[in-house]
Design a protein around this motif. Sequence first.
Motif, PDB file in Angstrom:
ATOM      1  N   THR A  21       1.109   6.722   3.916  1.00  0.00           N
ATOM      2  CA  THR A  21       0.050   5.845   4.429  1.00  0.00           C
ATOM      3  C   THR A  21       0.524   5.002   5.603  1.00  0.00           C
ATOM      4  O   THR A  21      -0.293   4.415   6.309  1.00  0.00           O
ATOM      5  CB  THR A  21      -0.493   4.945   3.291  1.00  0.00           C
ATOM      6  OG1 THR A  21      -1.798   4.498   3.620  1.00  0.00           O
ATOM      7  CG2 THR A  21       0.401   3.754   3.031  1.00  0.00           C
ATOM      8  N   LEU A  49       0.858  -1.190   0.000  1.00  0.00           N
ATOM      9  CA  LEU A  49       0.000   0.000   0.000  1.00  0.00           C
ATOM     10  C   LEU A  49       0.891   1.235   0.000  1.00  0.00           C
ATOM     11  O   LEU A  49       1.688   1.438   0.920  1.00  0.00           O
ATOM     12  CB  LEU A  49      -0.902   0.009   1.233  1.00  0.00           C
ATOM     13  CG  LEU A  49      -1.933  -1.123   1.318  1.00  0.00           C
ATOM     14  CD1 LEU A  49      -2.642  -1.095   2.674  1.00  0.00           C
ATOM     15  CD2 LEU A  49      -2.941  -1.020   0.186  1.00  0.00           C
ATOM     16  N   GLY A  81      -5.638   3.578   1.606  1.00  0.00           N
ATOM     17  CA  GLY A  81      -4.787   2.519   2.140  1.00  0.00           C
ATOM     18  C   GLY A  81      -5.012   2.290   3.620  1.00  0.00           C
ATOM     19  O   GLY A  81      -5.074   1.140   4.086  1.00  0.00           O
ATOM     20  N   ALA A 141       3.180  -1.459   3.900  1.00  0.00           N
ATOM     21  CA  ALA A 141       2.683  -0.101   3.654  1.00  0.00           C
ATOM     22  C   ALA A 141       3.870   0.843   3.735  1.00  0.00           C
ATOM     23  O   ALA A 141       4.702   0.730   4.642  1.00  0.00           O
ATOM     24  CB  ALA A 141       1.619   0.284   4.672  1.00  0.00           C
ATOM     25  N   THR A 197      -0.569   4.467  -0.891  1.00  0.00           N
ATOM     26  CA  THR A 197      -1.715   5.260  -1.329  1.00  0.00           C
ATOM     27  C   THR A 197      -1.711   6.702  -0.826  1.00  0.00           C
ATOM     28  O   THR A 197      -2.663   7.443  -1.075  1.00  0.00           O
ATOM     29  CB  THR A 197      -3.017   4.581  -0.860  1.00  0.00           C
ATOM     30  OG1 THR A 197      -2.944   4.350   0.550  1.00  0.00           O
ATOM     31  CG2 THR A 197      -3.214   3.248  -1.561  1.00  0.00           C
TER      32      THR A 197
END
Length: 527
Positions: free
Chosen positions: A369, A195, A217, A365, A197
């Motif tokens: 995010t 992720l 995310g 991640a 995002t």
Amino acid sequence: MDQYRLKTDYLIIGSGAAGLLAANRLAQHGKVILVNKGSFQDSSTWYAQGGIAGVLSDSDSTESHVLDTIRCGAGLCHEDVVEAIVNRGNAIIHELVEIGTQFDRKDGELHLTQEGGHSNRRVAHAQDATGKAISNALLSRIKPHPNIMRLEQHTAIDLVTSSRLGRTDTNRCLGAYVLSPEGKVLTIEAGHTILATGGAGKVYLYTSNPHASTGDGIAMAWRAGCAVMNLEFIQFHPTCLFHRQGSNMLLSEALRGEGAHLVDKQGRRFVFDYDERGELAPRDIVARAIDHEMKKQGADCMYLDARPMGEDLILDHFPNTHARLQQLCLNMLNEPIPIVPAAHYVCGGIQTDVHGKTELEGLHAIGETACTGLHGANRLASNSLLECLVMADYCAKDILREHVPDSPPIPSWDDSGIVPETERIQIKLNWDEIRATMAHYVGIVRSDDRLRMARRRLRVIREEIASYYWKHPVSQDLLELRNLAQVSELIIQSAQQRKESRGLHFSTDHSQTDKLASDTILRPDEP
């Protein structure tokens, strides 16, 4: 294979600096699918003006950069993470130069500027469009790559985990469901999912973020069972243009670093009333000073006066800012520019280590995010691009060390029982109410009563959204609204747990700093 089913080694959701560098690294070792719900210009990286911080001169030191970061973080930085990020910064910046990033130079060397909270000039920049320069350099590496499939205008719906499919083995992320521009749902199986995002600035009325920053995310990871950390710390950039047609235009902190003044309508430099560093104080102090002066004077905005910099410096280092302001009939060469604080950066996010590893196997991640503890309670200027790129580098290395277990196929998206929409007014109304609630109750200055009222309203809105979501076909607007509401509630919940004022979180009911306070961590199974 079904045209709506894809399988890949690495699924990356988001294509700012973090996603692009991770894709470039991992494509050397397997197949990558890179998902972006807009175009490659719809990222916070693309709009980043100021620059990327690193120890790039003989007069500077790693220890100084680490100390500035920790000082700005107001006691919550994880020192091991700060050192790991800062120590890798120089190598990343030199790599950017090697792949063609057109940083500004002076006498053959990188031109470095100084921003609020830094004790040295250490910010490399490309005029006032650094993010665009970095993005273009990274894009040049991934566009022709045979191992990278790019899915633009595709919106991630949710992550798929083994526990949700009723499997009793170790819970693992298996991929994601993704909405195509034609309204079809793709099932993407992946050995590893990243992720990248970005943030969640669109939860507020005023933000410097692009429209895509709706916390996707963070919301998806939360629904998949991941913890979130320090979401109460929302950095408000002090100087966002106050103008209807330029409502997300940022006036870079580098302007103040180069000599621009913050003034009220009468031309008084008021920030020295709040901090002896004046315009070069950290962003949280400057943003609160502006907010306080606006409320005290009953004013809609304050002003950024760049005239003390001189015309040559403005046109040489900030030509894009000057040109865009001219398009709005504003001229920074001969008049102060109206500004307001605006939501700019989420210092919290999905809880990860410095490699981006989450509690869910197979899921990483990175970038805004994620929350590693680098920023603590307040981000030091220009550490964000640094974090994005260093985390992407560490993340790729971590993933390549992992073994991916065999897993049976995940089921296709099930849309049985849904009915077509007859009107969409509920989506617009809920969107507007969320942003108004967050702006008025969960802004720069907070109180227990305002947080209680905000959470009560968000609960009702989330119930309405959930009812709508399970009845009607998914769309990008509906998915963003669902994520926006979820992240807003998590921000409120995190703010309610912090019974002190620290960094970016200031409460009128708890104005002192608690020396024993630590990170705020929320888990999906907690009330």
